[in-house]
Design an enzyme around this catalytic site. Structure first.
Site, short mmCIF file in Angstrom:
data_model
loop_
_atom_site.label_atom_id
_atom_site.label_comp_id
_atom_site.label_asym_id
_atom_site.label_seq_id
_atom_site.Cartn_x
_atom_site.Cartn_y
_atom_site.Cartn_z
N GLU A 1 0.80 -1.23 0.00
CA GLU A 1 0.00 0.00 0.00
C GLU A 1 0.83 1.28 0.00
O GLU A 1 0.53 2.23 0.72
CB GLU A 1 -0.92 0.02 1.24
CG GLU A 1 -1.86 -1.15 1.31
CD GLU A 1 -2.61 -1.22 2.63
OE1 GLU A 1 -3.80 -1.54 2.60
OE2 GLU A 1 -2.02 -0.98 3.70
C1 TNX Z 1 -4.29 -3.81 4.83
S1 TNX Z 1 -3.09 -5.77 3.20
C2 TNX Z 1 -2.99 -3.69 5.27
C3 TNX Z 1 -2.74 -3.26 6.64
C4 TNX Z 1 -4.01 -3.06 7.41
C5 TNX Z 1 -5.02 -4.11 7.03
C6 TNX Z 1 -6.28 -4.04 7.81
C7 TNX Z 1 -1.79 -5.12 3.77
C8 TNX Z 1 -0.55 -5.76 3.40
N1 TNX Z 1 -1.89 -4.05 4.57
O1 TNX Z 1 -1.98 -2.10 6.64
O2 TNX Z 1 -3.72 -3.16 8.76
O3 TNX Z 1 -5.31 -3.95 5.68
O4 TNX Z 1 -7.12 -5.10 7.48
#
Ligand code: TNX
Length: 525
Positions: free
Chosen positions: A336
Site C-alpha cells: 500500500e
Molecule cells: C491492509 S493488506 C494492510 C494493513 C491493514 C489491514 C487491515 C496489507 C498488506 N496491509 O496495513 O492493517 O489492511 O485489514
C-alpha cells in the site's frame, strides 16, 4: 474397531469415524477416549484408529528420550505434569513398560524434516521423527489424543488415556505462519508468548511480527534510538504504545525457537512509515518531521526515495535486525505504498533488496514487491483477494515462491459476520468456512503448488487490544489456515473439518481461549 485410512479417502472416513464415536455410541471400546487419531487438526496424511489399543497414562509412566530428543521430551513432560500430577521422569533408557518413547532418526523417510510417526498401543507410545521439529509436531498430535482436561493447570483426579492407533504425517508446505501486528497496538513479550503457545498446537512454524507502521515503531534500533523511545510511544486510537528492546525481542525469538517457531521480523516501507518520519525529521524530503498519527488511514506516508539518508536508515535497521534474527528471512514491507510513485517504488527496492543479502538474509515482503527486480529466493506474501495479477504470475514464472494470505480468506482481522464487535470488513466477512474452504495452489492464476511456499494468517490489530481480542479473531479461523498449510488437499473437506473442529472446543475452554462460537459448527462442550 479398526479402520485404515488411505491418503485419498481420509476426509470421507474421518467423517464416518466421527459419527461412530459420538457420545452414546458403542464403538468407542472398553477404554473410551474423547478422540481418535482420525480427529486430529490439522488432518494427518495417514491415520489408523484403533480405540481398543488406547494407552493408559499412570503415575508410573516414564518418558523415554532417545539421543537428541531430550528437549522435546522435557517439553512434553511440562505439558503433561500439571493436570496429571504424575512425575513422568524423562529417562535415557527405555524401560520397556508404560513408556512414551521419543526417537530421533528412526522414522519413515516420507516424514521428511517436519513429519513424524506416532504409534499408540496398550503397552506404550512410540513417537519417531527425523528431526526434533518433527518430534515436536508429533507431540502436538499426541496432546490431541488425550482428554481436554490435560491442559488444566491444576491436578485433575481422573484417568488419562491416549487414543490408540497410528499416524504417519508430514506437511504439505514448509511455511505455516501467523502474523501479529504489534505496531497498531503493542503486545508485550508475555502476550506474544501466550499466542505462540496457542498457535503451536496447530503446527504453525512461523511467527511474522509486523514491527513498524504509521502508528508506532516497536523495535529498538541502537543507531537510531528515538525510533523506539519516541516513535514507540503511540498506537492506534491514541492508546498506549511500547516497544521491544533488542534483548526482549531476542527473548521472544528464543521462546519461539524452543517451540520450533521461526520469527520473521518485518519493517514496513517505503509506506507505513509515519512513526519513523515523525521521529526523525531527516527521513522527510523537506526535512520537517511530520506529526505523529494514531488514526487508521493507510497509504499516506512515504520515505524520501531520492535521499541518501533514507538508505543509511534502512541499512542500519536491516543490519541491526539481521544481527538479532536467527531465521533466514527479513520482511521489507512494500504494501500500500500509495504515496510513492511506481518509478520511485522500483528505485527504492533496487537499492534496498540487495541490503538484505548483504546482511546474510533472504527477502520476504508484501506481494507488491513482485513488481520490482527480486532474486528468486525472495518470498512475496500475497494478500489480495484472488483473480489475475500479472506481476505476481510473472514472479512465480521466474521461480519465486509465494506465501498465500488472501485477505478475504486468511485475514484474521476481518469480521466473521456484520455483528462481530472487533475487526474490519474491507475484504468482506470471513466466516469459519470461508477461511477454510480454499486451496492456496489454485487461488491465483499462475501460482500453482510449486509456487506456493505456504500460508499465513495475518492479524492486523487496529481494533485488537488484548489477548482475548486476539483469541476471538484467531479461533477458530487460525486452525483452519494451519490445516490448509499442513494437510494434503485431498484429505480436506469442510464437512469432515467442521466435525473435527467441533471437538477442539473443549480444549480451548480448558485453555481459557476466548473463541468465536460460529453457528457453522456444532460445538462440543
Ligand atoms: C491492509 S493488506 C494492510 C494493513 C491493514 C489491514 C487491515 C496489507 C498488506 N496491509 O496495513 O492493517 O489492511 O485489514
Amino acid at each position: 474397531m479398526r479402520k485404515t485410512l488411505s491418503r485419498a479417502v481420509l476426509g470421507a472416513t474421518v467423517l464416518g469415524l466421527a459419527a461412530m464415536a459420538a457420545p452414546g455410541s458403542a464403538a468407542a471400546g472398553p477404554a473410551p477416549s474423547e478422540r481418535q487419531v482420525t480427529d486430529l487438526v490439522p488432518a494427518p496424511v495417514q491415520a489408523i484408529a484403533d480405540p481398543a489399543a488406547s494407552f493408559r497414562l499412570t503415575p508410573f509412566t516414564v518418558i523415554h528420550a532417545g539421543r537428541g530428543a531430550g528437549d522435546v521430551a522435557t517439553y512434553l513432560r511440562g505439558l503433561l505434569r500439571p493436570a496429571t500430577g504424575y512425575p513422568l521422569p524423562v529417562v535415557p533408557v527405555n524401560p520397556g513398560r508404560s513408556t512414551i518413547s521419543l526417537d530421533l532418526g528412526h522414522a519413515d523417510p516420507r516424514v521428511g524434516s517436519e513429519g513424524y510417526q506416532l504409534d499408540v498401543t496398550k503397552s506404550g507410545v512410540r513417537l519417531r521423527a527425523n528431526t526434533s521439529a518433527g518430534l515436536f509436531e508429533g507431540v502436538q498430535s499426541l496432546r490431541q489424543l488425550l482428554p481436554s482436561a490435560i491442559d488444566a493447570k491444576t491436578v485433575q483426579h481422573r484417568t488419562w488415556t491416549i487414543a490408540g492407533g497410528s499416524v504417519l504425517d508430514y506437511p504439505r508446505f514448509g511455511h505455516r505462519g501467523a502474523m501479529l501486528d504489534v505496531a497498531r497496538h503493542f503486545f508485550t513479550p508475555a502476550q506474544v508468548k501466550t499466542y505462540i503457545d496457542q498457535i503451536v498446537q496447530y503446527k504453525i512454524n512461523t511467527l511474522h511480527l509486523h514491527l513498524s507502521d504509521d502508528q508506532g515503531w516497536r523495535i529498538e534500533i541502537k543507531s537510531w534510538p528515538r525510533l523506539a523511545t519516541e516513535g514507540g510511544k503511540t498506537a492506534a486510537y491514541g492508546d498506549p504504545g511500547g516497544y521491544y528492546t533488542q534483548a526482549e525481542y531476542q527473548e521472544i525469538v528464543a521462546y519461539a525457537a524452543s517451540r520450533h517457531i521461526t520469527v520473521v521480523p518485518e519493517i514496513d516501507m517505503p509506506g507505513h512509515t509515519n512513526a519513523a518520519q515523525a521521529t526523525y525529521a531527516e527521513l522527510n524530503c523537506d526535512g520537517v518531521a511530520v506529526p505523529p498519527r494514531t488514526d487508521i488511514e493507510v497509504g499516506y506516508s512515504s520515505l524520501c526515495i531520492g535521499s541518501p539518508i533514507t538508505y543509511r536508515f534502512v541499512e542500519d535497521v536491516i543490519r541491526e535486525l539481521a544481527a538479532i534474527t536467527p531465521g533466514k528471512y527479513i520482511g521489507i514491507g512494500g504494501d500500500e505504498a500509495h504515496s510513492t510513485s511506481a518509478e520511485d517504488y522500483r528505485a527504492f527496492y533496487e537499492k534496498v533488496s540487495p541490503l538484505v543479502a548483504k546482511y546474510g538474509k533472504l527477502i520476504t515482503g508484501w506481494h507488491e514487491i513482485a513488481k520490482t527486480p527480486l532474486p528468486t529466493s525472495a518470498v512475496p506474501q500475497y494478500w489480495d483477494q484472488g483473480g489475475p495479477n500479472a506481476d505476481v504470475a510473472a514472479a512465480a514464472a521466474r521461480g519465486n515462491k509465494f506465501i498465500m494470505s488472501p485477505a478475504n480468506r486468511a485475514y484474521l482481522d476481518m469480521k466473521y459476520t456484520a455483528e462481530t464487535p472487533l475487526g474490519q470488513s474491507w475484504a468482506g466477512l470471513v466466516e469459519v468456512r470461508d477461511a477454510y474452504d480454499w486451496d492456496p495452489a489454485t487461488f491465483v492464476p499462475g501460482v500453482g503448488e510449486q509456487s506456493v511456499a505456504g500460508v499465513e494468517a495475518p492479524l492486523w490489530t487496529e481494533t485488537i487490544r488484548t489477548n482475548d481480542n486476539i483469541e476471538y479473531m484467531a479461533f477458530p479461523r487460525l486452525p483452519g489456515i494451519a490445516e490448509i498449510g499442513w494437510s494434503p488437499q485431498e484429505a480436506r473437506n469442510w464437512d469432515g473439518y467442521r466435525e473435527r473442529l467441533a471437538k477442539q472446543a473443549p480444549r480451548w475452554v480448558v485453555q481459557g481461549i476466548d473463541f468465536y462460537r460460529s453457528p457453522q459448527v456444532d460445538w462440543r462442550g
